[in-house]
Design a protein around this motif. Structure first.
Motif, PDB file in Angstrom:
ATOM      1  N   GLN A 242       0.816  -1.217   0.000  1.00 46.63           N
ATOM      2  CA  GLN A 242       0.000   0.000   0.000  1.00 46.63           C
ATOM      3  C   GLN A 242       0.854   1.275   0.000  1.00 46.63           C
ATOM      4  O   GLN A 242       0.551   2.246  -0.668  1.00 46.63           O
ATOM      5  CB  GLN A 242      -0.931  -0.027   1.225  1.00 46.63           C
ATOM      6  N   SER A 243       1.972   1.249   0.730  1.00 41.65           N
ATOM      7  CA  SER A 243       2.697   2.506   0.902  1.00 41.65           C
ATOM      8  C   SER A 243       3.746   2.789  -0.181  1.00 41.65           C
ATOM      9  O   SER A 243       4.477   3.769  -0.076  1.00 41.65           O
ATOM     10  CB  SER A 243       3.338   2.540   2.292  1.00 41.65           C
ATOM     11  N   ALA A 276      12.047   1.442  -2.671  1.00 35.32           N
ATOM     12  CA  ALA A 276      11.702   1.057  -1.297  1.00 35.32           C
ATOM     13  C   ALA A 276      12.192   2.074  -0.265  1.00 35.32           C
ATOM     14  O   ALA A 276      11.966   1.903   0.924  1.00 35.32           O
ATOM     15  CB  ALA A 276      12.318  -0.315  -1.000  1.00 35.32           C
ATOM     16  N   TRP A 277      12.867   3.122  -0.747  1.00 36.37           N
ATOM     17  CA  TRP A 277      13.595   4.021   0.162  1.00 36.37           C
ATOM     18  C   TRP A 277      12.741   4.562   1.300  1.00 36.37           C
ATOM     19  O   TRP A 277      13.161   4.654   2.434  1.00 36.37           O
ATOM     20  CB  TRP A 277      14.220   5.175  -0.632  1.00 36.37           C
ATOM     21  N   ARG A 278      11.513   4.951   0.975  1.00 38.99           N
ATOM     22  CA  ARG A 278      10.725   5.653   1.992  1.00 38.99           C
ATOM     23  C   ARG A 278       9.911   4.726   2.902  1.00 38.99           C
ATOM     24  O   ARG A 278       9.140   5.179   3.727  1.00 38.99           O
ATOM     25  CB  ARG A 278       9.846   6.712   1.320  1.00 38.99           C
ATOM     26  N   LEU A 279      10.113   3.409   2.747  1.00 38.45           N
ATOM     27  CA  LEU A 279       9.382   2.484   3.628  1.00 38.45           C
ATOM     28  C   LEU A 279      10.024   2.441   5.011  1.00 38.45           C
ATOM     29  O   LEU A 279      11.248   2.536   5.140  1.00 38.45           O
ATOM     30  CB  LEU A 279       9.404   1.065   3.034  1.00 38.45           C
ATOM     31  N   ASN A 280       9.194   2.259   6.030  1.00 44.14           N
ATOM     32  CA  ASN A 280       9.767   2.032   7.358  1.00 44.14           C
ATOM     33  C   ASN A 280      10.126   0.541   7.499  1.00 44.14           C
ATOM     34  O   ASN A 280       9.818  -0.263   6.609  1.00 44.14           O
ATOM     35  CB  ASN A 280       8.796   2.492   8.454  1.00 44.14           C
ATOM     36  N   LEU A 287       7.440  -6.052   2.355  1.00 43.33           N
ATOM     37  CA  LEU A 287       7.798  -6.108   0.929  1.00 43.33           C
ATOM     38  C   LEU A 287       8.707  -7.310   0.638  1.00 43.33           C
ATOM     39  O   LEU A 287       8.510  -8.036  -0.334  1.00 43.33           O
ATOM     40  CB  LEU A 287       8.502  -4.802   0.517  1.00 43.33           C
ATOM     41  N   ILE A 288       9.693  -7.497   1.509  1.00 49.25           N
ATOM     42  CA  ILE A 288      10.639  -8.610   1.321  1.00 49.25           C
ATOM     43  C   ILE A 288       9.882  -9.937   1.343  1.00 49.25           C
ATOM     44  O   ILE A 288      10.114 -10.820   0.520  1.00 49.25           O
ATOM     45  CB  ILE A 288      11.728  -8.570   2.421  1.00 49.25           C
ATOM     46  N   GLU A 289       8.936 -10.024   2.247  1.00 45.65           N
ATOM     47  CA  GLU A 289       8.186 -11.268   2.378  1.00 45.65           C
ATOM     48  C   GLU A 289       7.243 -11.465   1.191  1.00 45.65           C
ATOM     49  O   GLU A 289       7.182 -12.545   0.617  1.00 45.65           O
ATOM     50  CB  GLU A 289       7.385 -11.202   3.670  1.00 45.65           C
ATOM     51  N   ARG A 290       6.549 -10.388   0.792  1.00 45.51           N
ATOM     52  CA  ARG A 290       5.576 -10.522  -0.290  1.00 45.51           C
ATOM     53  C   ARG A 290       6.246 -10.931  -1.591  1.00 45.51           C
ATOM     54  O   ARG A 290       5.750 -11.759  -2.339  1.00 45.51           O
ATOM     55  CB  ARG A 290       4.811  -9.187  -0.477  1.00 45.51           C
ATOM     56  N   LEU A 291       7.387 -10.316  -1.878  1.00 44.92           N
ATOM     57  CA  LEU A 291       8.037 -10.580  -3.171  1.00 44.92           C
ATOM     58  C   LEU A 291       9.144 -11.635  -3.062  1.00 44.92           C
ATOM     59  O   LEU A 291       9.839 -11.902  -4.038  1.00 44.92           O
ATOM     60  CB  LEU A 291       8.579  -9.283  -3.783  1.00 44.92           C
ATOM     61  N   ASP A 303      18.966  -2.882   4.939  1.00 44.31           N
ATOM     62  CA  ASP A 303      19.976  -1.909   5.329  1.00 44.31           C
ATOM     63  C   ASP A 303      19.447  -0.467   5.191  1.00 44.31           C
ATOM     64  O   ASP A 303      20.005   0.453   5.771  1.00 44.31           O
ATOM     65  CB  ASP A 303      21.213  -2.117   4.433  1.00 44.31           C
ATOM     66  N   ILE A 304      18.370  -0.300   4.430  1.00 43.07           N
ATOM     67  CA  ILE A 304      17.871   1.061   4.169  1.00 43.07           C
ATOM     68  C   ILE A 304      17.457   1.781   5.458  1.00 43.07           C
ATOM     69  O   ILE A 304      17.946   2.890   5.725  1.00 43.07           O
ATOM     70  CB  ILE A 304      16.730   1.035   3.119  1.00 43.07           C
ATOM     71  N   PRO A 305      16.577   1.188   6.272  1.00 42.59           N
ATOM     72  CA  PRO A 305      16.195   1.909   7.498  1.00 42.59           C
ATOM     73  C   PRO A 305      17.406   2.205   8.382  1.00 42.59           C
ATOM     74  O   PRO A 305      17.453   3.245   9.042  1.00 42.59           O
ATOM     75  CB  PRO A 305      15.241   0.942   8.204  1.00 42.59           C
TER      76      PRO A 305
END
Ligand code: CTP
Length: 417
Positions: A242-243, A276-280, A287-291, A303-305
């Motif tokens: 969604q986000s 994916a940058w702006r995801l918390n 996202l990792i799980e879904r895809l 590593d992004i957060p």
């Protein structure tokens, strides 16, 4: 009758053309019909280079492919159970498959497959522009089979599904429709767009592996930001998560990312990190799980957060180069590249770029071997000393080997590590 023999000859390299013609001749000797199909026929009309050759045979494709490999001195990999084969010679690769019909037991499921004729084979395809075939029979070379008006839709620049259940049968086509529309600067035909919007939630039925594959194919395109923007507008991107957003912010970062000289694979990884940058952290995990991302992509994403948390430390007025390295070294390089494009502060972006272009390559004059000969045992301590030496060098505390040695002796005396 439309014949595109001339166009085929003009668009395929001589060696590929000769193989395709040989295959057509072998098929005719078996009284079987062989066709060039799908994307390559579309791209011949559009004059776009495409060496991804798909052939369909009304007959047993693996057997024909083996014969072609024998007579043309190529290699062949066959999947007899699926009636498919790949012929290879030098850099050339040609897929030959048995014509088939497909039915879908439920939305998003893989189809049930039966051998069929070219008509069935074209009917199972996604869009009219991808559902054309050209005969490779020597007597009818290039005769166009176009039961759904693919050529007209090419002329009108339209992406059109073949029947109203198409997106429900295979919801990955929703992503494919967007990919072709934006790549070719076409439009979704009106009814196709209506059905796409109507069936958009069907994407939820598709497996993570298949969805990831579609996203990866988009990130391999020349301008993926166009597809992501359109996917956001149609509510398709939000079906992944969604986000996620595909807006102007993302487009500007993608355009910047393309200026960096990296391999195509790295470029796709950077695009993904930007998307994916702006995801918390919580949404990142979702996202990792879904895809079902593999371990390398997951590491970059996770590593992004963490990198985002270190960025405020890079906003301070003065910071020594050694400190920049200390902050960034624990992180994945692709994440740092994404940060250097995505960070809000121009100062931070400059510092990240400096790290990537310069600081990270600096190494002390002393090597591990040198430290060992000074009595430091192999292991963690040695690694930590080398890191400290690098920082000292970056900060201008040491210039010569002798100065580095002196500093190491001091650290050892003081028990710094
Ligand atoms: N196809 C389909 N539905 C899918 C996947 C593929 O109907 N979900 C058909 C289309 O006819 C397509 C062909 O299989 O043209 C080959 O698939 P692919 O290689 O994915 O498509 P190309 O058209 O070759 O795409 P691209 O130009 O992006 O390589």
């Amino acid at each position: 009758m439309v014949v595109i023999g001339k166009e085929i000859k003009a668009s395929l390299p001589a060696e590929v053309l000769s193989l395709v013609r040989a295959a057509g001749k072998l098929a005719a000797e078996r009284e079987q019909k062989l066709y060039l199909v799908g994307g390559v026929v579309r791209d011949i009309f559009l004059k776009r280079r495409n060496l991804d050759l798909d052939l369909v045979l009304e007959g047993d494709a693996p057997s024909l492919a083996r014969e072609l490999a024998k007579t043309k001195d190529g290699k062949v990999v066959t999947h007899d159970r699926f009636g498919t084969a790949t012929f290879r010679k030098n850099e050339i690769s040609i897929d030959i498959v048995t014509a088939r019909s497909e039915t879908y037991s439920r939305p998003g499921a893989l189809p049930t497959v039966k051998p069929g004729m070219i008509g069935n084979d074209l009917f199972r395809r996604d869009f009219t522009i991808n559902a054309m075939a050209a005969s490779l029979e020597p007597a009818r070379f290039g005769k166009l089979i176009d039961p759904y008006g693919g050529k007209d839709d090419l002329d009108r620049r339209l992406i059109r599904i073949l029947h109203k259940d198409s997106f429900r049968d295979d919801p990955t086509r929703i992503w494919r429709a967007i990919r072709y529309e934006q790549r070719l600067d076409f439009k979704l035909e009106q009814e196709t767009e209506r059905l796409l919007r109507h069936d958009v939630a069907m994407i939820g039925k598709v497996s993570g592996d298949r969805l990831r594959h579609e996203l990866e194919r988009i990130l391999e395109e020349d301008k993926p930001e166009k597809m992501l923007r359109r996917a956001a507008e149609l509510g398709v991107l939000q079906q992944l998560l969604q986000s996620l957003e595909g807006n102007g912010w993302l487009a500007r970062r993608f355009q910047e990312a393309r200026k960096i000289d990296v391999t195509d694979k790295t470029k796709s990884a950077i695009y993904l990190a930007l998307l994916a940058w702006r995801l918390n952290s919580e949404n990142m995990e979702a996202l990792i799980e879904r895809l079902r991302f593999g371990s390398e992509a997951s590491r970059v994403l996770r590593d992004i957060p963490e990198v985002k948390q270190t960025l405020p430390a890079l906003t301070v007025g003065r910071i020594k180069p050694g400190a920049i390295c200390r902050l960034l070294e624990p992180h994945r390089q692709q994440t740092i590249v994404a940060a250097s494009l995505a960070a809000d502060s121009a100062l931070v972006r400059r510092r990240l770029k400096r790290y990537l272009a310069d600081l990270r390559f600096v190494s002390p004059r002393l090597s591990g071997e040198d430290l060992k000969s000074m009595g430091v045992a192999q292991g963690k301590k040695l690694g930590a000393l080398l890191k400290l030496l690098k920082e000292a060098k970056l900060d201008g505390m040491v210039k010569t080997r002798e100065q580095e040695k002196k500093l190491v002796r001091k650290w050892l005396r003081e028990g710094k590590v």
